[in-house]
Design a protein around this motif. Structure first.
Motif: not given
Length: 218
Positions: A37-39, A54-60, A123-124
């Motif tokens: 999502d945006g965050d 960076v590697q991003a995953f969802w679900p974990p 997130i900032r």
């Protein structure tokens, strides 16, 4: 002398210089467990700006990809049961919890993943660098402490083994503990073994003889 040697002499290890820590961050391999999502996009972008891979995953996933240096984990209610035991492993990468609210269940999950730092949603960029530095340094110190504890436990175990072997020799040969140790040390030098190996052999032989004697007496 390295940090472990210093710590072994009672002097605390010094933290890495901040310049080294910041340089280290630019080569980190980061795993992000966060919804897309945006965050999640903001978190990935900020980490890439720092220089992280960076590697991003969802679900974990059941565990982070091999060679991951740091994990960001979004603690969302519907995925708290996806937290596996990998985070309790001494060799696991340090984890940073991503929180969008606080309650007892989320706090418990934060402890379960052994979070070394926390960032909050939304997130900032502010606070992200500090969280990375803190998590890396705490993780580094934790691993050093685990290794140090393992070495100390090994030394204690060896000392107990040598003491037990000394007692056996004292009873068998009617010698003092110092003389028993000298016998083991001389045997170790002659056979090119360690004193601990000789102690183990003495204990094993004594156990075998004791068992044999017990069977013969029945």
């Amino acid at each position: 002398m390295n940090d472990d040697d210093q710590a072994g002499h009672g002097r605390p290890a010094q933290p890495l210089p901040i310049s080294h820590l910041l340089s280290d961050l630019r080569s980190l391999r980061v795993c992000v467990f966060h919804p897309h999502d945006g965050d999640g996009a903001q978190l990935t972008q900020q980490l890439e700006r720092i220089g992280c891979s960076v590697q991003a995953f969802w679900p974990p996933l059941q565990s982070p990809p091999h060679s991951t240096d740091v994990v960001f984990f979004a603690l969302l209610p519907d995925k708290l049961n996806a937290i596996d035991d990998w985070s309790a492993d001494d060799d696991s990468p340090p984890t940073i919890a991503v929180l969008n609210y606080e309650n007892p269940t989320v706090m418990e999950a934060m402890l379960r993943i052994d979070a070394k730092a926390v960032v909050t949603s939304p997130i900032r960029s502010f606070g992200l660098l500090s969280a990375l530095v803190l998590a890396r340094e705490i993780g580094r110190e934790r691993k050093k402490l685990c290794k140090r504890i393992a070495r100390l436990e090994e030394k204690i175990g060896s000392a107990r083994k040598v003491s037990e072997a000394q007692d056996i020799l004292c009873g068998q040969r009617r010698v003092s503990k110092d003389e028993a140790y000298k016998i083991m040390r001389d045997q170790a030098m002659a056979k090119r073994m360690t004193v601990e190996d000789i102690a183990s052999a003495i204990i094993n032989a004594s156990d075998i003889l004791s068992s044999g004697g017990g069977r013969g007496s029945r």
